[in-house]
Design an enzyme around this catalytic site. Structure first.
Site, short mmCIF file in Angstrom:
data_model
loop_
_atom_site.label_atom_id
_atom_site.label_comp_id
_atom_site.label_asym_id
_atom_site.label_seq_id
_atom_site.Cartn_x
_atom_site.Cartn_y
_atom_site.Cartn_z
N GLY A 9 0.82 -1.22 0.00
CA GLY A 9 0.00 0.00 0.00
C GLY A 9 0.84 1.25 0.00
N GLY A 12 -0.36 5.08 -1.02
CA GLY A 12 -1.37 5.83 -0.27
C GLY A 12 -0.80 7.12 0.32
CD GLN A 13 -2.99 11.43 4.23
OE1 GLN A 13 -3.66 10.59 4.80
NE2 GLN A 13 -2.94 12.69 4.62
NE ARG A 37 -5.78 -0.02 -10.01
CZ ARG A 37 -6.35 0.12 -8.83
NH1 ARG A 37 -5.89 1.00 -7.99
NH2 ARG A 37 -7.39 -0.60 -8.48
CG ASP A 50 -4.70 -8.28 -4.54
OD1 ASP A 50 -4.79 -8.03 -3.31
OD2 ASP A 50 -5.65 -8.71 -5.22
CE1 TYR A 140 -8.88 1.80 8.12
CE2 TYR A 140 -9.91 3.45 9.51
CZ TYR A 140 -8.78 2.92 8.91
OH TYR A 140 -7.56 3.52 9.12
C1 AKB Z 1 -9.93 7.72 8.18
O1 AKB Z 1 -10.45 8.84 8.29
O2 AKB Z 1 -10.55 6.71 7.86
C2 AKB Z 1 -8.46 7.59 8.51
C3 AKB Z 1 -8.25 7.16 9.91
C4 AKB Z 1 -8.53 8.10 11.02
O3 AKB Z 1 -7.90 6.04 10.15
N1 AKB Z 1 -7.78 8.81 8.25
#
Ligand code: AKB
Length: 316
Positions: A9, A12-13, A37, A50, A140
């Protein structure tokens, strides 16, 4: 044995900035950069991975004799709600692949980022302690609680040296976030510098824990380089930088850019933010491995506006 790092990853940011830092620290030839990618912007060694594909992760670990893995690949809070089952599958399967491959290949250390998203209504909203009750409301957040416990399980059962931080919202000028609830705190600076009105998807008084990119990168390296006996928490460490609301940051921006204007149109992300802490108690990280943040809101605002002004002046 020399250090050979694999980063998943990496585009990512956080990944893009952490990758550059690790490359500078350990050498381009000792960092294998990977993502699902190829963005075409990577320095050094890049492999398309992946992370849910066990065989692919294993073959890269073997090919490069990897000794450490920074497993950053994941779907974040807001994006994750679009397809909960897929998010669960990606976030948890990829981590289990990494942990199992790390165990079987005698990997020295694994880094696993968790998040303030692990907290829910069961945790105090202010100064949320490290060991608060975890009942997240997003897929998440649920996947991160699950991941923290798997990290601890692999440490306790197999002695795998997995280390983890619960990141607040990350603010940096180098890269753009994607799919998070805290993303507004980066977008707001871009709009301010471009002299555009900002439509905020959270209400003006929604305070959330945030951290500046330099602090978060330094914290990650400090944690990973700390002697193993100092790491007392094997689920994940709370980490605090600053805590602010959209109104706080808008007022701070207006001190430098007085014409800045903002509108508030809360959407589904407001509900996610409402379940998260307003501020975090990171005393455990401070005690165990000496964590200290450097950037307050004023310093973040000045740094972001200066860096983005330069960026857009060069770009335009
Ligand atoms: C999100 O907003 O999902 C992330 C985090 C706080 O883990 N930046």
């Amino acid at each position: 044995m020399s250090v050979k790092i694999l980063i998943t990853g990496a585009n990512g940011q956080l990944g893009s900035v952490l990758t550059a830092t690790l490359q500078d620290r350990y050498g381009l030839e000792n960092v294998v950069v990977s993502d699902i990618r190829n963005s075409g912007n990577n320095r050094g060694i890049f492999e398309v991975i992946d992370a849910t594909d066990y065989e692919r992760v294993q073959s890269v670990v073997t090919q490069y004799n990897i000794t450490q893995i920074y497993h950053l690949a994941a779907i974040l809070s807001a994006k994750g709600e679009e397809n909960p089952l897929q998010t669960w599958d990606i976030n948890t399967k990829a981590l289990l692949n990494v942990l199992e491959i790390a165990r079987l290949n005698a990997i020295e250390k694994v880094f696993y980022p968790s998040s303030i998203a692990v907290f829910g209504e069961g945790a105090p909203k202010n100064n949320t302690p490290n060991d608060a009750y975890l009942n997240p409301t997003t897929v998440y957040g649920i996947s991160k609680v699950d991941g923290e416990n798997w990290a601890q399980y692999y440490f306790l059962k197999y002695g795998l040296d997995v280390r983890s931080i619960r990141y607040p919202g990350v603010i940096g000028h180098q890269s753009l976030p994607g799919g998070g609830t805290t993303d507004y705190a980066v977008d707001i600076f871009h709009k301010a510098v471009l002299n555009e009105k900002f439509n905020c998807f959270l209400s003006e008084d929604t305070a959330l824990p945030m951290i500046y990119m330099d602090d978060v990168i330094r914290s990650t390296i400090e944690l990973m380089e700390a002697p193993s006996e100092k790491i007392k928490v094997r689920t994940s460490y709370n980490l605090a930088g600053v805590s602010f609301s959209p109104k706080d940051v808008a007022l701070e921006i207006a001190k430098i850019l007085p014409n800045f204007s903002i509108d508030y149109k809360p959407d589904f992300r407001q509900d996610i933010a409402n379940h998260w802490p307003k501020s975090i108690d990171d005393s455990q990280a401070k005690t165990d491995w000496g964590w200290q943040p450097k950037y307050n809101l004023e310093a973040i605002t000045k740094t972001m506006i200066n860096a983005l002004t330069e960026h857009y002046t060069v770009t335009i």
